[in-house]
Motif scaffolding. Structure first.
Motif, PDB file in Angstrom:
ATOM      1  N   GLY A  97      53.779  49.117  78.256  1.00 54.80           N
ATOM      2  CA  GLY A  97      53.462  48.394  77.040  1.00 54.80           C
ATOM      3  C   GLY A  97      53.737  49.226  75.802  1.00 54.80           C
ATOM      4  N   SER A  98      53.268  48.754  74.676  1.00 53.10           N
ATOM      5  CA  SER A  98      53.524  49.416  73.389  1.00 53.10           C
ATOM      6  C   SER A  98      52.245  49.488  72.577  1.00 53.10           C
ATOM      7  CB  SER A  98      54.592  48.648  72.602  1.00 53.10           C
ATOM      8  OG  SER A  98      55.760  48.481  73.370  1.00 53.10           O
ATOM      9  N   PHE A  99      52.165  50.521  71.742  1.00 52.47           N
ATOM     10  CA  PHE A  99      50.962  50.804  70.967  1.00 52.47           C
ATOM     11  C   PHE A  99      51.383  51.422  69.642  1.00 52.47           C
ATOM     12  CE2 PHE A  99      48.527  54.822  70.181  1.00 52.47           C
ATOM     13  CZ  PHE A  99      47.381  54.294  69.622  1.00 52.47           C
ATOM     14  N   GLY A 100      50.791  50.952  68.546  1.00 56.92           N
ATOM     15  CA  GLY A 100      51.109  51.503  67.236  1.00 56.92           C
ATOM     16  C   GLY A 100      50.048  51.120  66.229  1.00 56.92           C
ATOM     17  N   VAL A 101      50.271  51.505  64.978  1.00 61.03           N
ATOM     18  CA  VAL A 101      49.327  51.158  63.913  1.00 61.03           C
ATOM     19  C   VAL A 101      50.067  50.604  62.704  1.00 61.03           C
ATOM     20  CG1 VAL A 101      47.515  52.790  64.589  1.00 61.03           C
ATOM     21  CG2 VAL A 101      49.292  53.540  62.992  1.00 61.03           C
ATOM     22  N   THR A 102      49.421  49.669  62.032  1.00 60.04           N
ATOM     23  CA  THR A 102      49.919  49.152  60.760  1.00 60.04           C
ATOM     24  C   THR A 102      49.647  50.201  59.684  1.00 60.04           C
ATOM     25  OG1 THR A 102      49.391  46.904  61.464  1.00 60.04           O
ATOM     26  CG2 THR A 102      49.745  47.256  59.110  1.00 60.04           C
ATOM     27  N   LEU A 103      50.631  50.463  58.835  1.00 56.68           N
ATOM     28  CA  LEU A 103      50.532  51.605  57.926  1.00 56.68           C
ATOM     29  C   LEU A 103      49.942  51.314  56.553  1.00 56.68           C
ATOM     30  CD1 LEU A 103      53.932  53.412  58.638  1.00 56.68           C
ATOM     31  CD2 LEU A 103      51.643  54.066  59.418  1.00 56.68           C
ATOM     32  N   SER A 104      49.919  50.077  56.112  1.00 50.74           N
ATOM     33  CA  SER A 104      49.675  49.855  54.688  1.00 50.74           C
ATOM     34  C   SER A 104      48.378  49.138  54.318  1.00 50.74           C
ATOM     35  CB  SER A 104      50.853  49.075  54.086  1.00 50.74           C
ATOM     36  OG  SER A 104      51.036  47.866  54.780  1.00 50.74           O
ATOM     37  N   GLU A 105      47.497  48.882  55.279  1.00 49.79           N
ATOM     38  CA  GLU A 105      46.279  48.137  54.944  1.00 49.79           C
ATOM     39  C   GLU A 105      45.093  49.083  54.776  1.00 49.79           C
ATOM     40  OE1 GLU A 105      43.380  44.536  56.522  1.00 49.79           O
ATOM     41  OE2 GLU A 105      45.244  44.949  57.596  1.00 49.79           O
ATOM     42  N   ARG A 106      44.753  49.360  53.552  1.00 51.33           N
ATOM     43  CA  ARG A 106      43.651  50.271  53.257  1.00 51.33           C
ATOM     44  C   ARG A 106      42.318  49.532  53.320  1.00 51.33           C
ATOM     45  NH1 ARG A 106      43.541  53.160  47.472  1.00 51.33           N
ATOM     46  NH2 ARG A 106      41.915  51.693  46.921  1.00 51.33           N
ATOM     47  N   SER A 107      41.326  50.162  53.933  1.00 49.75           N
ATOM     48  CA  SER A 107      39.986  49.576  53.971  1.00 49.75           C
ATOM     49  C   SER A 107      39.183  50.059  52.771  1.00 49.75           C
ATOM     50  CB  SER A 107      39.268  49.968  55.268  1.00 49.75           C
ATOM     51  OG  SER A 107      38.766  51.293  55.184  1.00 49.75           O
ATOM     52  N   GLU A 108      37.970  49.563  52.653  1.00 52.63           N
ATOM     53  CA  GLU A 108      37.079  49.995  51.581  1.00 52.63           C
ATOM     54  C   GLU A 108      36.205  51.178  52.015  1.00 52.63           C
ATOM     55  OE1 GLU A 108      37.192  48.750  48.478  1.00 52.63           O
ATOM     56  OE2 GLU A 108      38.904  47.604  49.232  1.00 52.63           O
ATOM     57  N   THR A 109      36.412  51.684  53.221  1.00 54.74           N
ATOM     58  CA  THR A 109      35.598  52.773  53.752  1.00 54.74           C
ATOM     59  C   THR A 109      36.231  54.124  53.449  1.00 54.74           C
ATOM     60  OG1 THR A 109      34.835  51.354  55.555  1.00 54.74           O
ATOM     61  CG2 THR A 109      34.525  53.723  55.831  1.00 54.74           C
ATOM     62  N   ALA A 110      35.496  54.996  52.801  1.00 53.74           N
ATOM     63  CA  ALA A 110      35.987  56.338  52.498  1.00 53.74           C
ATOM     64  C   ALA A 110      35.880  57.228  53.736  1.00 53.74           C
ATOM     65  CB  ALA A 110      35.189  56.948  51.356  1.00 53.74           C
ATOM     66  N   VAL A 111      36.844  58.109  53.908  1.00 53.68           N
ATOM     67  CA  VAL A 111      36.837  59.007  55.058  1.00 53.68           C
ATOM     68  C   VAL A 111      35.570  59.845  55.085  1.00 53.68           C
ATOM     69  CG1 VAL A 111      37.995  60.986  56.131  1.00 53.68           C
ATOM     70  CG2 VAL A 111      39.354  59.066  55.260  1.00 53.68           C
ATOM     71  N   HIS A 112      35.094  60.295  53.923  1.00 53.82           N
ATOM     72  CA  HIS A 112      33.920  61.182  53.892  1.00 53.82           C
ATOM     73  C   HIS A 112      32.657  60.495  54.390  1.00 53.82           C
ATOM     74  CE1 HIS A 112      31.697  59.560  50.406  1.00 53.82           C
ATOM     75  NE2 HIS A 112      32.869  59.330  49.855  1.00 53.82           N
ATOM     76  N   GLU A 113      32.675  59.144  54.421  1.00 55.02           N
ATOM     77  CA  GLU A 113      31.499  58.410  54.898  1.00 55.02           C
ATOM     78  C   GLU A 113      31.395  58.394  56.425  1.00 55.02           C
ATOM     79  OE1 GLU A 113      31.708  54.498  53.281  1.00 55.02           O
ATOM     80  OE2 GLU A 113      31.493  55.153  51.204  1.00 55.02           O
ATOM     81  N   VAL A 114      32.533  58.480  57.102  1.00 56.42           N
ATOM     82  CA  VAL A 114      32.515  58.332  58.561  1.00 56.42           C
ATOM     83  C   VAL A 114      33.060  59.543  59.316  1.00 56.42           C
ATOM     84  CG1 VAL A 114      32.530  55.812  58.600  1.00 56.42           C
ATOM     85  CG2 VAL A 114      34.687  57.037  58.389  1.00 56.42           C
ATOM     86  N   MET A 115      34.012  60.266  58.720  1.00 61.84           N
ATOM     87  CA  MET A 115      34.587  61.448  59.377  1.00 61.84           C
ATOM     88  C   MET A 115      34.755  62.562  58.353  1.00 61.84           C
ATOM     89  SD  MET A 115      37.334  59.631  61.989  1.00 61.84           S
ATOM     90  CE  MET A 115      37.603  61.112  62.966  1.00 61.84           C
ATOM     91  N   PRO A 116      33.641  63.070  57.815  1.00 55.92           N
ATOM     92  CA  PRO A 116      33.709  64.018  56.695  1.00 55.92           C
ATOM     93  C   PRO A 116      34.447  65.317  56.997  1.00 55.92           C
ATOM     94  CG  PRO A 116      31.479  63.899  57.615  1.00 55.92           C
ATOM     95  CD  PRO A 116      32.257  62.771  58.216  1.00 55.92           C
ATOM     96  N   ASP A 117      34.470  65.748  58.247  1.00 55.99           N
ATOM     97  CA  ASP A 117      35.145  67.004  58.584  1.00 55.99           C
ATOM     98  C   ASP A 117      36.650  66.946  58.365  1.00 55.99           C
ATOM     99  OD1 ASP A 117      32.685  67.967  59.313  1.00 55.99           O
ATOM    100  OD2 ASP A 117      33.015  67.767  61.477  1.00 55.99           O
ATOM    101  N   TRP A 118      37.198  65.724  58.256  1.00 56.26           N
ATOM    102  CA  TRP A 118      38.645  65.572  58.124  1.00 56.26           C
ATOM    103  C   TRP A 118      39.105  65.363  56.681  1.00 56.26           C
ATOM    104  CZ3 TRP A 118      41.965  66.261  62.161  1.00 56.26           C
ATOM    105  CH2 TRP A 118      41.379  66.325  63.436  1.00 56.26           C
ATOM    106  N   VAL A 119      38.180  65.268  55.752  1.00 52.09           N
ATOM    107  CA  VAL A 119      38.532  64.874  54.380  1.00 52.09           C
ATOM    108  C   VAL A 119      39.602  65.773  53.764  1.00 52.09           C
ATOM    109  CG1 VAL A 119      37.644  64.743  52.017  1.00 52.09           C
ATOM    110  CG2 VAL A 119      36.377  63.683  53.864  1.00 52.09           C
ATOM    111  N   GLU A 120      39.504  67.076  53.954  1.00 49.08           N
ATOM    112  CA  GLU A 120      40.434  67.996  53.292  1.00 49.08           C
ATOM    113  C   GLU A 120      41.884  67.780  53.730  1.00 49.08           C
ATOM    114  OE1 GLU A 120      39.367  72.112  53.371  1.00 49.08           O
ATOM    115  OE2 GLU A 120      37.242  71.700  53.063  1.00 49.08           O
TER     116      GLU A 120
END
Length: 198
Positions: A46-69
């Motif tokens: 099968g195949s697997f991928g992600v859509t690149l251009s749909e931004r959510s309203e969730t900030a990275v620092h709210e859910v995965m703060p260690d990755w923000v930098e």
């Protein structure tokens, strides 16, 4: 539909990891209208991928703060697709001097473009990655399904550029990708997502 005939009439590129799936103008699925998907896996299973251009309203620092930098601006979670939106996929662009094969936490997709193992320690990636995105959810196709959609004219397959992953949310990525293709695709770069809204 004329867009199906357009994509069917173009020279075909086989899908493989690191390639983009560009939705046909007038794509019948409202979810995928004017979408650009990067393939992460494509094989007999099968195949697997992600859509690149749909931004959510969730900030990275709210859910995965260690990755923000490591996150390219805007530092938001992007919506990778309708499947398992609690799952997070990491994609990044390496620094020019990085040899991807020497780092098991990175899987090469294209030139400097990598799938990142999010079980890795973020601080270990600071010397490897110039920028990255986090995607909630993904797109998937069963064996043979994606090929059928391509042959039907739903998708155009083209190589990805590293900048496609870290393009700011305000940029019309679908239009940008269409504009860099051979004629006649640039002529469709302003094609609306919904003809009824145009």
């Amino acid at each position: 539909m004329f867009s199906d005939r357009l994509f069917n009439g173009l020279e075909r590129t086989d899908p493989e990891p690191g390639m983009l799936l560009v939705a046909a103008p007038g794509m019948a699925s409202p979810y995928f209208a004017r979408s650009v998907v990067i393939l992460i896996e494509h094989d007999v299973y099968g195949s697997f991928g992600v859509t690149l251009s749909e931004r959510s309203e969730t900030a990275v620092h709210e859910v995965m703060p260690d990755w923000v930098e490591l996150i390219a601006p805007p530092q938001a979670i992007y919506v990778g697709g309708p499947v398992e939106q609690q799952a997070v996929v990491g994609l990044g662009v390496t620094l020019p001097e990085v040899t991807i094969a020497e780092h098991p936490e990175l899987t090469r997709l294209a030139n400097r473009l990598v799938h990142i193992n999010l079980n890795a320690e973020p601080q270990k990636l600071r010397s490897l990655v110039a920028g990255m995105r986090l995607f909630a959810g993904y797109c998937s196709w069963s064996p043979g399904q994606l090929q059928e959609e391509i042959e039907r004219g739903d998708w155009f397959v083209t190589p990805a550029l590293p900048s496609d992953v870290t393009t700011p949310g305000r940029v019309d990525l679908w239009g940008e990708v269409m504009r860099r293709q051979a004629q006649p695709l640039p002529l469709f770069s302003t094609f609306p997502a919904n003809l009824l809204d145009s």
